[in-house]
Enzyme design. Sequence first.
Site, PDB file in Angstrom:
ATOM      1  CB  CYS A   2      47.372  97.538  24.396  1.00  0.00           C
ATOM      2  SG  CYS A   2      47.102  99.047  24.829  1.00  0.00           S
ATOM      3  CE  LYS A 595      35.563  92.060  16.734  1.00  0.00           C
ATOM      4  NZ  LYS A 595      34.332  92.518  15.952  1.00  0.00           N
TER       5      LYS A 595
HETATM    6  C1  BG6 Z   1      33.071  96.837  22.026  1.00  0.00           C
HETATM    7  C2  BG6 Z   1      32.975  96.196  20.415  1.00  0.00           C
HETATM    8  O1  BG6 Z   1      34.449  97.499  22.020  1.00  0.00           O
HETATM    9  O2  BG6 Z   1      32.986  95.729  22.761  1.00  0.00           O
HETATM   10  C3  BG6 Z   1      31.762  95.399  20.392  1.00  0.00           C
HETATM   11  O3  BG6 Z   1      33.355  97.202  19.592  1.00  0.00           O
HETATM   12  C4  BG6 Z   1      31.482  94.452  21.176  1.00  0.00           C
HETATM   13  O4  BG6 Z   1      31.468  95.034  19.002  1.00  0.00           O
HETATM   14  C5  BG6 Z   1      31.910  95.011  22.886  1.00  0.00           C
HETATM   15  O5  BG6 Z   1      30.255  94.000  21.262  1.00  0.00           O
HETATM   16  C6  BG6 Z   1      32.117  93.717  23.648  1.00  0.00           C
HETATM   17  O6  BG6 Z   1      32.849  92.761  23.309  1.00  0.00           O
HETATM   18  P1  BG6 Z   1      33.224  91.340  23.083  1.00  0.00           P
HETATM   19  O7  BG6 Z   1      34.377  90.984  22.755  1.00  0.00           O
HETATM   20  O8  BG6 Z   1      32.637  90.941  24.608  1.00  0.00           O
HETATM   21  O9  BG6 Z   1      31.898  91.030  22.584  1.00  0.00           O
END
Ligand code: BG6
Length: 600
Positions: A2, A595
């Site tokens: 969140c 994300k």
């Molecule tokens: C996921 C995202 O939830 O988390 C991916 O949708 C991402 O795109 C993954 O690679 C890891 O997140 P981060 O911020 O460590 O790259």
Amino acid sequence: MCGIFGYFGDKNASEVILQGLKRLEYRGYDSWGIAVLANQITLSKKVGAIGDLNQLAGYPKSQVGIGHTRWATTGVVSDINAHPHYSSDKGFCLAQNGIMENYQQIKNELIKKGYKFESDTDTEVIVRAIEDRLKEIRKISRSARNDNGGGDLKEAARQVFLELEGRNTIIILTRDGEIVSLRNGSPLVVGLNEKEVFFSSDTLSFAPHVKDVVVIDNGQMVYWDGKLHLVDIKSNRTLPYKSEKINFESSKIDKEGYDHFMLKEISESPYVINQVLSRDVKLDEGFIKAIKKARNIYTIGSGTAGIAASQIAFYLRLFAQVKAQSVIGADIYEYLNLLIKDDLMIAPSQSGETADVLEVLEVAGKKGVKIASYVNMPGSTMARISDFSFPALAGPEICVMSTKVFTSQIAWGYLLAKIISGKAEEGKSNLKKLSEAIDQYLNTGSNHEAIKTLAKILAKSKDIFLLGKYQNFNIVKEGMVKIIEGSYLHAHGIPAGDLKHYAITLMEKGVPVIVVVSKDAARGDMLNAVSQVKARGATVIGISPAAYSGFDYYLPVPDTGETAAIMNIIPLQLLAYYMAVELGHNVDKPRNIAKSVTVK
Ligand code: BG6
């Protein structure tokens, strides 16, 4: 995951908070809520995408408030489960980012005491637990204050927070106009300027307003009562705080004429590679030494970043003869006992807040493992706990589906390997050529048209297979992730060598198989695989510098030599994009995912 946001200042709080939530929406977009204080707390919350200013009509003018955008973890997506949650007498309200793993046990105890619950969230349990503790504190202190402000509430929140299990951060707005936030796990940063203070889950959400940021660590409580205070939650000791300047390479967030952030961000691939090239490789000397000294080298990430981690390990093995191995952030338990001092762990991450990976890095750090991170979000936790932190400087990546940051991560991994092998100049020259080749590819309309045509066909498929090998195996895995994330269809990236061992049973007339073929050691094997799936009636889509026989559809890519794999991800990202558009999906905010996964 969140997003939480808090504001105090000379602007109208509800409007500032709304804009902040819009910049946090990538963290979750099931529902949203805002609470502001005028002569009392006014709170409203609803399911769905964050609204526009016209939805703020019901809010009084105010200079203080909090907001929340939700990715549902405990409790279905509903108005009543949206945050913030009021206390029973509306003396305060609270929002959470994270998961309270022991909420059921605490909820049962509170129900026995007669508390009623209107939602099925863990967050409301925190609210009732604080209310309950507040009553006890007041009984003891007999300072039967008839409001929910002041030290008692902070003390109640501090005590309850110590009993919460799980990674979370909470933010509270009190009837006195105080903002109180406590952090353990999920990110929390405070932005300051002469007249305003911002609380948030990331620095990007208030970037246009501040330069000075105070990053809050796990186990700390920060509150604003006209001044900023930092407290160690366990000891209740006041701590000094220091603000740091965060350099936002760019905090501009708009589509700049593109239909979606995803297409804009793919189009920024040449730029992010040039950003990798702009690094001063002298900065890497200490890191290179640590790599050469390390007994074991691990690369680690989750989701797309986990695939990038795997490609970085591949480049370290191939070009630097470094025995690096990649592990998936969420599944490293058996490694923990193998970690020894001076091992090295390299984490690519867009947000720098992924809970699975952070948890491993925290354990590894305690064992004397050196930590390196390559992170895009300024001021992230991962960067702060690293011995070597490298900013990706790729600019804001808003689409939940990572594209340009993935490209940045693997381009950085390639250059790192070339630097270690003493061929930094060759590596830089190859990346420069790659950047130009991608720029030309993206600006050639026929490439987009060919991919759009294919997207229309594949959008009707049930299962889509992707075959790759050697440098392209991670690329087809990432292509799989992109197609799944954007089209909600089943895609399956298979190591071409495994085809004959199981996947070939799935090959029959019309089954779509995307094959990525480069002019490399695996080309012969790949062409064998093409003929094997063709023999069973599959429809073959070739991504390759040459149109080999057996391709039913051909997506030409330039041959960029050692960096071919990085070139090859571009058509796959575009394919996933055009499929999502064809299917009418919310391209930048696909269903059910977020994300940044700051919960386990
Ligand atoms: C996921 C995202 O939830 O988390 C991916 O949708 C991402 O795109 C993954 O690679 C890891 O997140 P981060 O911020 O460590 O790259």
